[in-house]
Design an enzyme around this catalytic site. Structure first.
Site, mmCIF file in Angstrom:
data_model
loop_
_atom_site.group_PDB
_atom_site.id
_atom_site.type_symbol
_atom_site.label_atom_id
_atom_site.label_comp_id
_atom_site.label_asym_id
_atom_site.label_seq_id
_atom_site.Cartn_x
_atom_site.Cartn_y
_atom_site.Cartn_z
ATOM 1 C CG ASP A 142 -2.408 0.618 1.605
ATOM 2 O OD1 ASP A 142 -2.545 1.386 -0.016
ATOM 3 O OD2 ASP A 142 -2.041 1.630 2.514
ATOM 4 C CB VAL B 24 -8.712 -5.544 -1.031
ATOM 5 C CG1 VAL B 24 -10.090 -4.378 -1.763
ATOM 6 C CG2 VAL B 24 -7.734 -5.957 -0.877
HETATM 7 P P1 IMP Z 1 2.045 -0.222 3.859
HETATM 8 O O1 IMP Z 1 2.965 -0.366 4.662
HETATM 9 O O2 IMP Z 1 0.846 0.382 4.085
HETATM 10 O O3 IMP Z 1 2.413 -0.540 2.241
HETATM 11 O O4 IMP Z 1 1.340 -1.597 4.242
HETATM 12 C C1 IMP Z 1 0.924 -2.865 4.047
HETATM 13 C C2 IMP Z 1 -0.079 -3.675 5.178
HETATM 14 O O5 IMP Z 1 -1.115 -3.018 5.342
HETATM 15 C C3 IMP Z 1 -0.197 -4.819 3.868
HETATM 16 O O6 IMP Z 1 0.301 -6.082 4.426
HETATM 17 C C4 IMP Z 1 -1.116 -5.003 4.566
HETATM 18 O O7 IMP Z 1 -1.768 -6.255 5.665
HETATM 19 C C5 IMP Z 1 -2.434 -3.610 4.991
HETATM 20 N N1 IMP Z 1 -2.940 -3.464 4.071
HETATM 21 C C6 IMP Z 1 -3.032 -2.752 3.189
HETATM 22 N N2 IMP Z 1 -4.492 -2.370 1.888
HETATM 23 C C7 IMP Z 1 -4.939 -3.432 2.697
HETATM 24 C C8 IMP Z 1 -5.922 -4.031 1.921
HETATM 25 O O8 IMP Z 1 -6.469 -2.859 1.061
HETATM 26 N N3 IMP Z 1 -6.560 -4.602 3.135
HETATM 27 C C9 IMP Z 1 -5.979 -5.510 3.949
HETATM 28 N N4 IMP Z 1 -4.683 -4.900 4.304
HETATM 29 C C10 IMP Z 1 -4.198 -4.254 3.876
#
Ligand code: IMP
Length: 189
Positions: free
Chosen positions: A108, A163
């Protein structure tokens, strides 16, 4: 598009068949790219979200490999990243001198993976590659710096919505859905 079979799901983005078809493609590509034996390949799953993806993909990678898990806390119980992820459960295996393939459910903002890649680099991995099931490039805040000859693989590009399913949760629920769907926003807004 398939209709949702769970009342909390607004729409299904990828069915079980879509997912397994794409996982097989990724596994073939990874098997080709990592062919050649040494240094050994260590597949690191990011718990808990990647557990189904990891299980499905390693079964289809036709190379010797070792499997381990890390746990990275970043989300708490909401839908927005805290931006300060913490490795709360570390590897059991020593990855010094290994090629590492991180298997993640979704990228994300990129904060989680970026922290994990830095951690694996500091442990002496000669390369760090990433295979994420879903990628939300529109929401990226940090650029991912892979290590050595590391490669980036992704299953599907995900639209900018929250999601669940196929390992991914909201408040620890929905991980067991065999498909990926958009959670009804009224459940978290
Ligand atoms: P980041 O550090 O913002 O890249 O977030 C990554 C983590 O956020 C992933 O490993 C997921 O566990 C969680 N995450 C991000 N978007 C979603 C989503 O749409 N659904 C469920 N978990 C998400």
């Amino acid at each position: 598009m398939a209709s949702p079979s769970h009342p909390d799901i607004e729409r299904v983005l990828w069915t079980e068949d879509d997912i397994l078809g794409r996982v097989a493609e990724l596994a073939s590509q990874i098997s080709l790219d990592f062919e050649g034996g040494s240094p050994p390949l260590v597949v690191v799953g990011v718990a808990t979200g990647a557990f189904l993806f990891l299980a499905d993909i390693v079964k289809r990678i036709s190379l010797p490999l070792r499997v381990d898990f890390v746990r990275v806390e970043s989300y708490g119980s909401g839908t927005e990243s805290s931006g300060a992820p913490r490795i709360s459960s570390d590897l059991k295996l020593d990855v010094e001198g290994s090629r590492v393939l991180v298997v993640e459910d979704i990228v994300d903002t990129g904060h989680t993976l970026s922290a994990l890649i830095a951690h694996l680099r500091s442990k002496g991995a000669v390369s760090v590659s990433v295979c994420t099931f879903l990628d939300k490039p529109a929401r990226r805040k940090v650029r991912l710096e892979l290590v050595g000859e590391g490669k980036f693989y992704r299953g599907f590009e995900c639209p900018d919505c929250f999601v669940v399913g196929y390992g991914m949760d909201f408040n620890e629920l929905y991980r067991n859905l065999p498909y990926v769907g958009v959670l009804k926003p009224k459940l978290y807004s």
